[in-house]
Design an enzyme around this catalytic site. Structure first.
Site, PDB file in Angstrom:
ATOM      1  N   ASP A 298       0.856  -1.179   0.000  1.00 42.99           N
ATOM      2  CA  ASP A 298       0.000   0.000   0.000  1.00 42.99           C
ATOM      3  C   ASP A 298       0.895   1.233   0.000  1.00 42.99           C
ATOM      4  OD1 ASP A 298      -2.524   1.453   0.332  1.00 42.99           O
ATOM      5  OD2 ASP A 298      -1.740   1.917   2.319  1.00 42.99           O
ATOM      6  N   ASP A 335       1.495  27.535  12.334  1.00 38.95           N
ATOM      7  CA  ASP A 335       0.753  26.431  11.730  1.00 38.95           C
ATOM      8  C   ASP A 335       1.322  25.107  12.256  1.00 38.95           C
ATOM      9  OD1 ASP A 335      -0.614  24.635  10.197  1.00 38.95           O
ATOM     10  OD2 ASP A 335      -0.128  25.557   8.259  1.00 38.95           O
ATOM     11  N   GLU A 339       1.745  19.925   7.244  1.00 38.14           N
ATOM     12  CA  GLU A 339       2.094  20.738   6.083  1.00 38.14           C
ATOM     13  C   GLU A 339       2.833  22.009   6.505  1.00 38.14           C
ATOM     14  OE1 GLU A 339      -0.830  19.496   6.736  1.00 38.14           O
ATOM     15  OE2 GLU A 339      -1.760  18.581   4.960  1.00 38.14           O
ATOM     16  N   PHE A 367      -6.912  27.613   9.760  1.00 39.35           N
ATOM     17  CA  PHE A 367      -7.541  27.023   8.575  1.00 39.35           C
ATOM     18  C   PHE A 367      -8.965  26.606   8.912  1.00 39.35           C
ATOM     19  CE2 PHE A 367      -8.823  23.327   6.124  1.00 39.35           C
ATOM     20  CZ  PHE A 367      -8.537  23.722   4.821  1.00 39.35           C
ATOM     21  N   GLU A 370     -14.487  26.210   5.446  1.00 42.53           N
ATOM     22  CA  GLU A 370     -15.250  27.151   4.610  1.00 42.53           C
ATOM     23  C   GLU A 370     -14.334  28.008   3.740  1.00 42.53           C
ATOM     24  OE1 GLU A 370     -17.628  26.591   8.450  1.00 42.53           O
ATOM     25  OE2 GLU A 370     -15.548  26.807   7.840  1.00 42.53           O
ATOM     26  N   THR A 371     -13.248  28.478   4.330  1.00 44.64           N
ATOM     27  CA  THR A 371     -12.345  29.375   3.590  1.00 44.64           C
ATOM     28  C   THR A 371     -11.239  28.621   2.867  1.00 44.64           C
ATOM     29  OG1 THR A 371     -10.897  29.662   5.512  1.00 44.64           O
ATOM     30  CG2 THR A 371     -12.755  31.187   5.287  1.00 44.64           C
ATOM     31  N   ARG A 372     -10.859  27.430   3.399  1.00 44.50           N
ATOM     32  CA  ARG A 372      -9.775  26.611   2.846  1.00 44.50           C
ATOM     33  C   ARG A 372      -8.462  27.396   2.791  1.00 44.50           C
ATOM     34  NH1 ARG A 372     -11.648  24.190  -2.650  1.00 44.50           N
ATOM     35  NH2 ARG A 372      -9.900  22.759  -2.261  1.00 44.50           N
ATOM     36  N   ASP A 509      -1.476  -0.606   5.953  1.00 40.36           N
ATOM     37  CA  ASP A 509      -1.785  -0.064   7.272  1.00 40.36           C
ATOM     38  C   ASP A 509      -3.225   0.385   7.415  1.00 40.36           C
ATOM     39  OD1 ASP A 509      -1.697   2.089   5.575  1.00 40.36           O
ATOM     40  OD2 ASP A 509      -0.654   3.413   6.973  1.00 40.36           O
ATOM     41  N   ASP A 513      -6.943  -2.180   3.549  1.00 41.69           N
ATOM     42  CA  ASP A 513      -5.914  -3.171   3.240  1.00 41.69           C
ATOM     43  C   ASP A 513      -6.188  -4.508   3.928  1.00 41.69           C
ATOM     44  OD1 ASP A 513      -4.376  -1.313   1.752  1.00 41.69           O
ATOM     45  OD2 ASP A 513      -3.486  -0.547   3.598  1.00 41.69           O
TER      46      ASP A 513
END
Length: 671
Positions: A298, A335, A339, A367, A370-372, A509, A513
């Site tokens: 996977d 943040d 990411e 984040f 709604e606004t992304r 995992d 799977d």
């Protein structure tokens, strides 16, 4: 080293394992148990069994020796089993129900277990919480990480009333809060369907297992028929064999040595893989690993980390790479998502600097689905935003800004390569894009090359689109890939390979799977995976490293070599025991048979008891070899056979001759 506590536990377990139901586990030792019971009965009722020839004491001695043989065989298995059992048991206890917050009729929330939820119940799930069951979003909007189910690493926006309102139990809410109406009762969920597929999967027997079982059963049946028909032959010659002598002959001729150590060898193989932080649920799994031809992997969490990570800063318009990087870093200071952390890590990798105080002194914008977008409003009034390209474009236009001409072209390029583009903007200007992608774990290409050198083909299965799958497959260096695969398709791939006579290993995992892990000959689940995956697999990698299969394969080959060596030794043993038992049985009635008494054993009684005693004690003497295993060397089948015949075949003849002679010399003092 084997601790005293393990030895004591093994001794207790060996006695507890003494059970006629052993036939299910080990038919050879079952015959030994039956022989022991008959010999014991003959000791108390000699006339009923026609046992007046050698006396009841001989029958009792045979029964005692056979009991010791069985105990030693069970002790070998219990000793090997005890070393890894505690780890496997503790791991199975990690499976727990998902806590849920159920909405009551008065508007309050009640904490319940996911197992108590029924169709129609409303639950509230916030950021960081697991969705407790399959359902439909009835209020709110949130990002949901479905990688454990679908294999897709990117979070999916779920909202009420849209095409993406359905959610699956076991997935995680990344941001915001939603209300979910449960749509399935217990036993009807996606996880339950996966369990049904798992239960329908059936692992095939390995070629080595079939070959060895055929050999052992054939030898046992042949010698059993010989022993059963021998009384008729001897009656024709004018004399009668005692029942205990026949039992001794059967026990000495059937492959009791390898029969007694067979389970211990497999369990010891399970113990050896724990040295590489892998828990094996059965010795058969370790054995099968030694012969695998294909490995199915996977992607998410197995080949890749499973999180989208920043890999490149892409400038647009007149901006520079450094400018994009600096503003992306400023927007990521607070943040805490993978990411956001990866942006700062990438800055450090390139050795670029940025003004961290700008981000720390501003007002953080979290984040939202709604606004992304997320970002920071700086103390000097400037606004920095980072998020989905479409969302940032709308925000920039609302600020009165303009869009760079190459923005869409660069964004499409990143998407076509299987990545995720995030736009970085300050006020009314977009400076560039963040190239996010699911990063391949370090060393994957080298490890897959090693697998190729071992003759193992690698196939990556993923729920990603073909472009993303092709990119990851190329970076990882796998031999082939299957994109947009569903659980049924993974099972189909495995069954197709197995239909061609190949042994298949599967690593994964996710819950999706689980069926494939159950179908594969070797199912290696990542410890970071779901409970369903770990329950379906027959191995669990505590380090979540898919290429750990290389070490497992080496141990599997070592297990096969160990079993081959001990099988050769066991069969060679029978030759020596033949020259001890057969002459002793017949030389009183047929004096010419003394010519076969090449070991010059003292008497028929001492010869038979010596062979039986040696048959019993050789099992514990071989336990260290069964536990440690024969040293693994990459040899051809012909070279391996020559080595086994020379070392273990010849040794299997010489050692019993010497051992039986020594025992007979000692018994001759008393018999």
């Amino acid at each position: 080293m084997i601790s005293g506590d393990i030895v004591k536990q093994a001794s207790r377990s060996a006695l507890l394992k003494f059970d006629p139901r052993v036939m299910v586990r080990n038919p050879i030792m079952f015959l030994v148990e039956i022989g022991m019971l008959i010999a014991l009965a003959a000791a108390f009722f000699p006339q009923a069994f026609g046992s007046a020839t050698v006396g009841s004491w001989f029958n009792a001695a045979v029964a005692v020796i056979l009991f010791v043989t069985i105990w030693f065989a069970n002790f070998a298995e219990a000793l090997a089993e005890g070393r890894g059992k505690a780890q496997a048991d503790s791991l199975k206890q990690t499976k727990q129900d998902i806590p849920a917050r159920k909405l009551k009729s008065d508007g309050s929330l009640q904490s319940v277990s996911s197992a108590t939820l029924r169709k129609g119940d409303i639950v509230v799930v916030a950021a960081g919480e697991m969705i407790p069951g399959d359902g439909e979003v009835v209020a709110g909007l949130a990002s949901v990480d479905e990688s454990a189910i679908t294999g897709e690493s990117a979070a999916v926006i779920k909202e009420a009333g849209g095409d993406f309102s359905s959610v699956t139990g076991g997935t995680r809410v990344v941001s915001d809060e939603i209300r979910i109406r449960i749509t399935s009762d217990p036993g009807e969920s996606f996880l339950d369907r996966m369990i049904a597929l798992v239960e329908g999967a059936e692992r095939q027997k390995t070629p080595n297992e079939i070959a060895l079982n055929t050999l052992l059963i054939s030898l046992t049946v042949i010698f059993l028929l010989v022993v059963l028909t021998l009384p008729f032959f001897t009656r024709y010659l004018g004399f009668q064999l005692d029942i205990s002598v026949l039992i001794a002959l059967l026990v000495c001729l059937i492959p009791t040595t390898i029969g007694g150590l067979l389970s211990a060898i497999g369990i010891a193989g399970m113990d050896r893989v724990t040295q590489f932080n892998v828990l094996a649920m059965s010795g058969k799994a370790v054995e099968a690993a030694g012969d695998i031809n294909t490995i199915i992997l996977d992607k998410t969490g197995t080949i890749t980390f499973g999180n989208r990570m920043a890999s490149e800063f892409v400038p647009v318009g007149n901006a520079t790479v450094e400018t994009v990087a600096q503003w992306a870093a400023v927007s990521s200071v607070k943040d805490e998502t993978p990411e956001g952390r990866s942006v700062l890590d990438l800055m450090g990798k390139w050795g670029w600097s940025y003004d961290r105080s700008l981000g720390e002194g501003g007002e953080w914008i979290e984040f939202r689905a709604e606004t992304r977008m997320s970002g920071v409003d700086l103390p000097d009034g400037r606004q920095v935003r980072k998020g989905a390209v479409d969302s940032v474009k709308k925000w920039v236009l609302s600020q009165g800004g303009a869009l760079p001409e190459d923005l869409d072209r660069s964004s499409d390029r990143i998407a076509s390569e299987g990545g995720t583009p995030l736009a970085v903007a300050v006020d009314g200007a977009i400076y560039g894009l963040l190239y996010l992608k699911d990063t391949v774990k370090p060393g994957m290409r080298e490890r897959f090359q090693h697998l190729r050198e071992m003759g193992i083909k690698s196939i990556m299965c993923t729920g990603d689109n073909p472009l993303t799958a092709a990119t990851i497959a190329r970076e990882a260096g796998v031999d082939d890939f299957i994109a947009e695969s569903k659980p049924e398709e993974k099972m189909a791939v495995i069954r197709r390979e197995q239909a061609e006579g190949k042994l298949v290993a599967m690593t994964g995992d996710g819950t999706n799977d689980a069926p494939a892990l159950a179908q594969a000959d070797v199912g290696l689940a990542m410890n970071s995976g779901t409970a369903a995956a770990k329950e379906a697999a027959n191995m669990i990698d505590l380090d979540s490293d898919p290429t750990k299969i290389i070490e497992v394969v080496a141990i599997g080959k070592q297990l096969l070599m160990t079993r081959g060596a001990l099988t050769t030794f066991s069969i060679a043993n029978d030759i020596a025991k033949y020259f001890a038992i057969i002459p002793a049985m017949f030389m009183l009635a047929i004096p010419q048979m003394k010519a076969l008494n090449v070991m010059a054993l003292g008497s028929p009684v001492s010869a038979i008891l010596s062979a039986l005693i040696f048959n019993a004690v050789i099992i514990p003497l071989l336990i260290p070899l069964a536990m440690k295993g024969v040293a693994y060397r990459p040899l051809s089948s012909a070279a391996l056979l020559r080595r086994n015949l020379l070392v273990y075949g010849l040794g299997g003849v010489i050692v019993p001759f010497a051992g039986i002679k020594i025992i007979d010399s000692l018994l001759s003092l008393f018999v």
